[in-house]
Each structure stands twice: as structure tokens, then as C-alpha cells.
Write a protein that holds these residues in place. Structure first.
Motif, PDB file in Angstrom:
ATOM      1  N   GLN A  81      -4.414  59.765 -41.659  1.00 36.87           N
ATOM      2  CA  GLN A  81      -5.611  60.728 -42.152  1.00 36.87           C
ATOM      3  C   GLN A  81      -5.897  60.539 -43.556  1.00 36.87           C
ATOM      4  N   GLN A 124     -16.310  53.869 -48.723  1.00 31.36           N
ATOM      5  CA  GLN A 124     -17.471  53.202 -48.241  1.00 31.36           C
ATOM      6  C   GLN A 124     -18.785  53.982 -48.463  1.00 31.36           C
ATOM      7  N   ARG A 125     -18.590  55.282 -48.843  1.00 35.05           N
ATOM      8  CA  ARG A 125     -19.717  55.933 -49.448  1.00 35.05           C
ATOM      9  C   ARG A 125     -20.040  55.489 -50.762  1.00 35.05           C
ATOM     10  N   TRP A 161      -5.358  57.568 -45.094  1.00 37.85           N
ATOM     11  CA  TRP A 161      -6.135  56.495 -45.175  1.00 37.85           C
ATOM     12  C   TRP A 161      -7.427  56.464 -44.630  1.00 37.85           C
ATOM     13  N   PHE A 162      -7.871  57.192 -43.988  1.00 33.79           N
ATOM     14  CA  PHE A 162      -8.996  57.285 -43.173  1.00 33.79           C
ATOM     15  C   PHE A 162     -10.115  57.986 -44.237  1.00 33.79           C
ATOM     16  N   LEU A 163      -9.499  59.020 -44.704  1.00 38.68           N
ATOM     17  CA  LEU A 163     -10.393  59.748 -45.723  1.00 38.68           C
ATOM     18  C   LEU A 163     -10.834  58.696 -47.003  1.00 38.68           C
ATOM     19  N   ASN A 164      -9.895  58.048 -47.456  1.00 38.56           N
ATOM     20  CA  ASN A 164      -9.941  57.160 -48.418  1.00 38.56           C
ATOM     21  C   ASN A 164     -10.987  55.946 -48.074  1.00 38.56           C
ATOM     22  N   ARG A 165     -10.678  55.537 -47.012  1.00 41.23           N
ATOM     23  CA  ARG A 165     -11.758  54.464 -46.521  1.00 41.23           C
ATOM     24  C   ARG A 165     -13.111  55.126 -46.339  1.00 41.23           C
ATOM     25  N   GLN A 166     -13.565  56.122 -45.929  1.00 43.87           N
ATOM     26  CA  GLN A 166     -14.712  57.075 -45.937  1.00 43.87           C
ATOM     27  C   GLN A 166     -15.022  57.129 -47.375  1.00 43.87           C
ATOM     28  N   TYR A 167     -14.392  57.660 -48.221  1.00 39.62           N
ATOM     29  CA  TYR A 167     -14.731  57.747 -49.620  1.00 39.62           C
ATOM     30  C   TYR A 167     -15.474  56.404 -50.357  1.00 39.62           C
TER      31      TYR A 167
END
Length: 338
Positions: free
Chosen positions: A325, A335-336, A327-333
Motif C-alpha cells: 500500500q 506520477q501526479r 509503495w502504491f501510494l508513493n507511485r501514485q504521488y
């Protein structure tokens, strides 16, 4: 002029303060925050022992901040306000004493709780309940918060050091307190971990093996689902037993190994203080051994998450899920941002 041994020990301690302490502090704070998050999740927070682990992690964070963060700040700024300012000296002494005794207390409580849960006595098993756990936690904090008040009363700032007052009665009390609170948990953990393993071995001997279906008369056979119930219960019990054995191995043994020096260094300091052959060199050496014991104890509290991951499959799954979770939140951040 200081002897070469004293000079070398001072250099070693300075190197530890500059490199070892910041790394252990960062890792320890991060891993104990992970412990709080994982033990507070739905699958684990209803377990009685998880409440103790949460309290233990909070105490370990407090211990790391007082023993490592303040030392790092002092080493970087070359100014120790907690030793030169009397009020700060009393605050530091109070929370240092409190955090250390809370860590040792909850490690003992966890060992005792394992023994209760694995006991064959129904009354003992019932003592490990959420209701009792709440009262034990509240009473534990209240007792040690009040009992540790002796530290700010006795410690004062003098000649750039934060040390206790020169008083025979307090010296006797402090010696007894330091020896008992450092050595007693060491033996309590050994005794109750051994009793836990004995309980598990005895429970294996009491389990009645499931009789093969071929040896049961046809007219006495029961449906397959009913026959599988005892075997399922036995499997669950074995899994729980293995969980406790792994906890005993992966937590208790490292605790005993890394806390051995800190458990018996107060005894060495006391014997040196009453020795007729006491010298400045021997005092510095025993003080250095004591601080090494404290560093090893803090190293233990900084890597407890590793022991939990190795010991508990449930904790391991929750840990991996949180990492995914995160890692997924950091990747989304990122990407934005990009």
C-alpha cells in the motif's frame, strides 16, 4: 594525563555517537511505527498480546528518542543542555528511567501472557482476556509513572553532568533498583518462555490421535465432516503452538543475547564502587561497558519488527500488505508530480 585505554574508549564512544546511534535511531523509530500500525490493524488488535506489543512499541520509541536522539543532538551541536540546565536534567532523567523500565516490564508481561495462553488450566487461560489486559496496561503505566518520580527528585545538574545527589540512602535505593529492574526481567523472560515451551510439549502429549476410518466398524462410522472436526481442531492447535514457539525463539533469544550486558552491568558498577582497588581507569572501563549494554538494548528495540516478521505468518502478511500500500501510494504521488 589520561591513560591510553581511557583515550581509546573515549574515541570509540565518540565514533558510536557519530555513526552508530543515528542509524539505529532512524531504523528503530521507523520499524516501531510499523509495529504500531500492524498491531493496530483489525486482524491483530483484538488479540490480547497485540495490546502489549503496542505498548511495548510506544515505550521503545520513547526509549530511542531519549537515549539516541538526544545523544545525537549533543554530539552534533557540542552542547548538552540536558546536563547543564537543572530542569532539563530532571526531565531527561525521569523519562529515561520510565521508558527503560516500561520496555522491560512489557517484555515480561508478553512472556507471562504466552505462558497463560498455552496453559492447560482453564482459569489461567481465561486471565488472558481483553478486560484484564486493559486493567493490566492502565495499572502498569500508572505504577511506573508514579514510581519513577524518584529520578527527577534525586537527579541534578552539576559540573556539566546530570547525576544523582550524593546521599547514602538514595545510593542504596538506586543500586537495588538498578540491579532488580535490569536482572529480574532477564530471568523472568527465561523462566516463562521455558514454561511456555513445556506447556506446548505437554499439550502435544495430551492430543488423542484421530483413529483411521478403516479401523472403525461400518455401523459406527460418522459422516466425513464430523470426523474431520477433531482433526481440524488439532491442526489449528498445532499451528498456534508453533506460533508461540517461533515467538519464543525469534524474540526471546535475541532479547537475552542483546540485553545480557545491560542486565548485569549495574552489578559490575556496584562491585567496582565498593572495591578497595577502584581506580579511574576501572571506573571508565565499567562505565563504557554499561553504555555498550545500553546501545545493544536499543539495537534490540530497533529491529524487533524483524523478529515479528520471522515469527508470525499473520504479522508477515500484514507487513507485506502495508508495504504494498505504501509503495502504491508513493507511485501514485510521483506520477501526479511528473
Amino acid at each position: 594525563m589520561a591513560s591510553p585505554i581511557i583515550v581509546n574508549l573515549i574515541k570509540i564512544q565518540a565514533t558510536i555517537n557519530d555513526y552508530f546511534i543515528p542509524i539505529v535511531y532512524f531504523i528503530g523509530t521507523l520499524t516501531n511505527i510499523f509495529n504500531l500500525i500492524i498491531f493496530g490493524r483489525r486482524k491483530l488488535r483484538r488479540n490480547c498480546c497485540s495490546r502489549y506489543f503496542i505498548c511495548l512499541s510506544l515505550s521503545q520509541i520513547l526509549l530511542l528518542n531519549l537515549n539516541f536522539l538526544l545523544r545525537s543532538i549533543t554530539s552534533w551541536t557540542h552542547y548538552d543542555g540536558f546536563s547543564t540546565i537543572n530542569s532539563l536534567c530532571k526531565i531527561r532523567s525521569y523519562f529515561s528511567v520510565l521508558s527503560l523500565v516500561l520496555v522491560r516490564h512489557f517484555i515480561c508481561i508478553i512472556s507471562i501472557d504466552r505462558w497463560l495462553v498455552t496453559s492447560s488450566n482453564i482459569w489461567l487461560r481465561r486471565q488472558s482476556s481483553l478486560k484484564n489486559v486493559r486493567w493490566i496496561i492502565i495499572s502498569s503505566f500508572l505504577f511506573w509513572i508514579l514510581f519513577s518520580i524518584h529520578a527527577p527528585i534525586a537527579y541534578i545538574s552539576k559540573i556539566s553532568t546530570c547525576s544523582p545527589i550524593v546521599d547514602l540512602n538514595y545510593a542504596i535505593f538506586s543500586t537495588i533498583y538498578n540491579i532488580s529492574t535490569s536482572s529480574a526481567p532477564f530471568f523472568i523472560v527465561i523462566i516463562f518462555s521455558t514454561l511456555t515451551i513445556i506447556n506446548i510439549r505437554q499439550s502435544h502429549q495430551r492430543i488423542t490421535p484421530v483413529q483411521p476410518a478403516s479401523s472403525i466398524p461400518i455401523n459406527a462410522r460418522v459422516p466425513a465432516s464430523s470426523a474431520a472436526v477433531p482433526q481440524l481442531r488439532s491442526t489449528r492447535k498445532n499451528n498456534r503452538d508453533m506460533h508461540f514457539i517461533r515467538l519464543a525463539i525469534f524474540q526471546v533469544i535475541p532479547y537475552l543475547f542483546l540485553n545480557f550486558v545491560s542486565s548485569f552491568s549495574p552489578i559490575m558498577l556496584y562491585l567496582n564502587s565498593i572495591s578497595t582497588h577502584q581506580t579511574t581507569e576501572s571506573t571508565v572501563i565499567f562505565s563504557f561497558i554499561h553504555y555498550v549494554g545500553v546501545y545493544l538494548s536499543c539495537l534490540y528495540v530497533s529491529v524487533t519488527v524483524l523478529f515479528y516478521v520471522l515469527a508470525s505468518s499473520v504479522f508477515r502478511k500484514e507487513f507485506l500488505e502495508i508495504c504494498k500500500q505504501f509503495w502504491f501510494l508513493n507511485r501514485q504521488y510521483f506520477q501526479r508530480i511528473c
